[in-house]
Scaffold this motif. Structure first.
Motif, PDB file in Angstrom:
ATOM      1  N   LYS A 105       0.052   9.056   1.776  1.00  0.00           N
ATOM      2  CA  LYS A 105       1.008   8.098   2.359  1.00  0.00           C
ATOM      3  C   LYS A 105       0.988   6.774   1.582  1.00  0.00           C
ATOM      4  CE  LYS A 105      -1.635   4.680   3.855  1.00  0.00           C
ATOM      5  NZ  LYS A 105      -2.784   4.749   3.162  1.00  0.00           N
ATOM      6  N   HIS A 128      -3.324  -3.630   7.201  1.00  0.00           N
ATOM      7  CA  HIS A 128      -4.278  -4.575   7.798  1.00  0.00           C
ATOM      8  C   HIS A 128      -3.768  -5.185   9.100  1.00  0.00           C
ATOM      9  CE1 HIS A 128      -7.484  -4.446   4.870  1.00  0.00           C
ATOM     10  NE2 HIS A 128      -6.557  -4.384   3.940  1.00  0.00           N
ATOM     11  N   SER A 150      -6.538   2.464  12.250  1.00  0.00           N
ATOM     12  CA  SER A 150      -5.345   2.192  13.063  1.00  0.00           C
ATOM     13  C   SER A 150      -4.621   3.481  13.433  1.00  0.00           C
ATOM     14  CB  SER A 150      -4.386   1.288  12.287  1.00  0.00           C
ATOM     15  OG  SER A 150      -3.829   2.003  11.205  1.00  0.00           O
ATOM     16  N   ARG A 181     -11.843   0.519  -6.483  1.00  0.00           N
ATOM     17  CA  ARG A 181     -11.653  -0.113  -5.188  1.00  0.00           C
ATOM     18  C   ARG A 181     -12.886   0.048  -4.321  1.00  0.00           C
ATOM     19  NH1 ARG A 181      -7.585   1.431  -0.518  1.00  0.00           N
ATOM     20  NH2 ARG A 181      -9.496   2.506   0.032  1.00  0.00           N
ATOM     21  N   THR A 199     -12.338   1.251   2.205  1.00  0.00           N
ATOM     22  CA  THR A 199     -11.478   0.590   3.205  1.00  0.00           C
ATOM     23  C   THR A 199     -12.322  -0.125   4.268  1.00  0.00           C
ATOM     24  OG1 THR A 199      -9.788   2.261   2.861  1.00  0.00           O
ATOM     25  CG2 THR A 199      -9.678   1.069   4.941  1.00  0.00           C
ATOM     26  N   ALA A 205      -5.658  -0.609   1.556  1.00  0.00           N
ATOM     27  CA  ALA A 205      -6.612  -1.665   1.904  1.00  0.00           C
ATOM     28  C   ALA A 205      -6.676  -2.802   0.891  1.00  0.00           C
ATOM     29  CB  ALA A 205      -7.992  -1.052   2.090  1.00  0.00           C
TER      30      ALA A 205
HETATM   31  O1  PMV Z   1      -6.374   2.148   1.794  1.00  0.00           O
HETATM   32  P1  PMV Z   1      -6.228   3.155   2.877  1.00  0.00           P
HETATM   33  O2  PMV Z   1      -5.434   4.335   2.490  1.00  0.00           O
HETATM   34  O3  PMV Z   1      -7.578   3.510   3.481  1.00  0.00           O
HETATM   35  O4  PMV Z   1      -5.328   2.450   4.027  1.00  0.00           O
HETATM   36  C1  PMV Z   1      -5.877   1.563   4.926  1.00  0.00           C
HETATM   37  C2  PMV Z   1      -4.853   0.919   5.813  1.00  0.00           C
HETATM   38  C3  PMV Z   1      -5.444  -0.240   6.637  1.00  0.00           C
HETATM   39  O5  PMV Z   1      -4.356  -0.822   7.354  1.00  0.00           O
HETATM   40  C4  PMV Z   1      -6.062  -1.290   5.741  1.00  0.00           C
HETATM   41  C5  PMV Z   1      -6.519   0.252   7.615  1.00  0.00           C
HETATM   42  C6  PMV Z   1      -5.990   1.001   8.839  1.00  0.00           C
HETATM   43  O6  PMV Z   1      -6.839   1.546   9.566  1.00  0.00           O
HETATM   44  O7  PMV Z   1      -4.777   1.010   9.082  1.00  0.00           O
END
Ligand code: PMV
Length: 303
Positions: free
Chosen positions: A8, A15, A131, A176, A179, A264
């Protein structure tokens, strides 16, 4: 037997979605595929290249969903087209792919809603209390405006229809941190200066709602502008870096209607650019040695 989980991208609202504000997210055409073959007992087969803690985590997460699916007698293998831990929802995709194939193998309801409900168990093993936007977008494979229910990893959502093709270029830069760390560090700043940070989260949430309307109106210029403003606010929250900013400006220079980090953020990760036609920019970046690809998130597709 196979199960797919899409990666996605968050177009607007990462955040701030953790704090109950809406986020706009869409599925990538790339993801994780889980394959199941008959076996004596329900098990996950992992490549030898993984570290011991990685194996333990994946096995624990898989077991949680396997139990809920009634432990069908299959051996499951995983194949990912997504770069891991770069902001593209690889763990959510893995959870969705595994859940989907286990439900199919068990002859159970494998509707997108049921897959999302159970895949959450696996996501929680990876991330604690996310989330929920990642695995929900992955399971439903739709462009969504998602709003978390406070304190939970589920929420309300609206599936959006785009009258125009919504195409992004995804570029990967640097390394990176997990998260969990980025979200945790932001939580500390937010706890120390709640009014300032709450104000920024709210503004980002408003951008996500405006972006959703822009999508439905077919106003890609307005969506792109919301992405640019969102990037400024993510930088204000301390989530960007020189490497990410460089790529954001590069994509804008190559004709993106809007560009921002996605996921993140932190030191590195993924940057997205909204393009009417991303292929010339993809070619240019690949020639320059940048890891990147394009994907259509929603809207009519060319035959
Ligand atoms: O970077 P990813 O794919 O782990 O996305 C994290 C999205 C956040 O909003 C930073 C965390 C969340 O739980 O929604």
């Amino acid at each position: 037997m196979e199960g797919f989980g899409a990666g996605k991208v968050i177009l607007l609202g990462e955040h701030s979605v953790v704090y109950g504000h809406p986020a706009l997210a869409g599925p990538l055409s790339y993801g994780v595929t889980a394959r199941a073959v008959p076996a004596k007992r329900c098990q996950l087969s992992l490549p030898g290249t993984l570290s011991r803690p990685q194996r333990a985590l994946l096995t624990r997460a898989f077991q949680r969903v396997a139990t809920l699916c009634g432990e069908p007698g299959v051996k499951v293998t995983l194949e990912s087209e997504l770069p891991l831990s770069m902001g593209l929802g690889s763990s959510g995709a893995l959870a969705v792919a595994s859940t989907r194939v286990l439900l199919k193998a068990a002859g159970r309801d494998d509707s997108p809603q049921e897959v999302a409900r159970l895949a959450l168990e696996m996501e929680q093993e990876f991330h604690g209390t996310p989330s929920g936007v990642d695995h929900t977008t992955s399971a439903l494979e739709k462009l969504l405006l998602y709003k978390r229910t406070p304190g939970q990893s589920t929420g309300r959502l609206k599936v959006l229809k785009s009258p125009r093709p919504l195409k992004v270029l995804v570029a990967l830069v640097g390394d990176r941190s997990p998260t969990k760390h980025t979200v945790g560090a932001l939580r500390e700043r937010q706890a120390r200066w709640p009014e300032r940070y709450t104000r920024l989260f709210k503004q980002i949430g408003t951008l996500a709602a405006e972006g959703a309307k822009a999508v439905e109106d077919g106003d890609l210029e307005a969506l792109g502008d919301a992405m640019n403003v969102n990037q400024g606010l993510l930088a204000a929250l301390g989530l960007s870096s020189p490497q990410l900013e460089d790529m954001v400006y590069r994509l804008r220079g190559l004709g993106a209607l809007g560009a921002k980090l996605t996921g993140a953020g932190g030191d590195g990760g993924a940057v997205i650019g909204l393009f009417l036609e991303p292929e010339p920019a993809v070619k240019k970046l690949l020639d320059d040695g940048v890891r990147c690809f394009s994907s259509q998130l929603a809207g009519p597709r060319a035959l």
